[in-house]
Design a protein around this motif. Structure first.
Motif: not given
Length: 251
Positions: A176-190, A220-224
């Motif tokens: 995936a593609y994207g950025k933030t002012s401080y670098g990058f960020d992500w999370t997920y639940k499953a 597993s059903h994952v939301t990223l």
């Protein structure tokens, strides 16, 4: 003449006896008077001694009452001082801690990863294939000590905090593609933690490389969620399957 002389002699003898009796009686009375005077003097002296003793006893006891009252105030004043000192120490302001940039509230059981995520080595060491949805990784932020390599002139963040299992099969990659002012960020639940998820990030291409490694067979059903900008997250729903050889596929 003889009778007259005899009378005079008897009369003198009688008077002499009377004078002696009176003298003896007078001496007895004088002696009794002296005894009474002596007894009275002794009694007066005893009364004076008793009165003086009572005055001395009262004078000796009177200061004791005053001395016992004085230390009470001094002790209470000394006891009050430490209490004030303790309360001052308790209310001493503590140094302020640095607050990370505010981010959009994430759903429960999610992990937040920034440009240099913290270690989560034991996050999936003993997964339960059929347990209810639960958080797999605690939210973290980028520590300074994380690894950034230079690969072909591009800066690549290497997720060394989530080590791929040694006995795992072929991982599944999601880009995936994207950025933030401080670098990058992500999370997920499953709903099943039968896999390990790690992410490398290419700063030059602003590319996320999510890698799913099999831990135990199952689905597993994952939301990223990954950030395309500050406070902007994109959700991706995936069904992740781990086979008996611990190879991972997703749809």
């Amino acid at each position: 003449m003889t009778n007259n002389n005899m009378y005079n002699e008897r009369n003198y003898t009688g008077r002499q006896y009377s004078d002696r009796a009176r003298a003896i009686t007078a001496r007895k009375k004088a002696k009794a008077r002296k005894q009474r005077i002596l007894i009275g003097t002794v009694a007066v002296a005893l009364v004076a001694v008793i009165a003086a003793g009572a005055m001395v006893f009262g004078a000796m006891n009177a200061p004791k009452v005053t001395k016992t009252a004085a230390p009470t105030t001094a002790i209470s004043v000394k006891a009050a001082a430490p209490v004030k000192a303790a309360s001052v120490k308790k209310t001493t302001p503590q140094p302020a801690t640095t607050v990370a940039p505010k981010q959009t509230a994430q759903p429960a059981a999610q992990q937040t990863v920034q440009s240099v995520p913290a270690a989560q080595v034991t996050q999936q060491s003993a997964p339960a294939p059929t347990q209810a949805p639960a958080p797999t990784q605690a939210p973290t932020q980028a520590p300074v000590k994380d690894r950034i390599d230079n690969v072909n002139g591009e800066r690549i963040y290497i997720d060394t905090k989530r080590v791929a299992p040694a006995n795992s099969g072929t991982p599944y990659h999601f880009y995936a593609y994207g950025k933030t002012s401080y670098g990058f960020d992500w999370t997920y639940k499953a709903d099943n933690i039968n896999f390990l998820l790690r992410c490398d990030y290419n700063f030059n291409q602003q590319q996320y490389d999510f890698q799913f490694y099999g831990v135990t067979p199952g689905t597993s059903h994952v939301t990223l969620y990954y950030n395309t900008d500050d406070n902007v997250q994109v959700p991706v729903n995936l069904t992740v399957t781990v086979d008996d050889a611990l190879n991972v596929t997703a749809a």
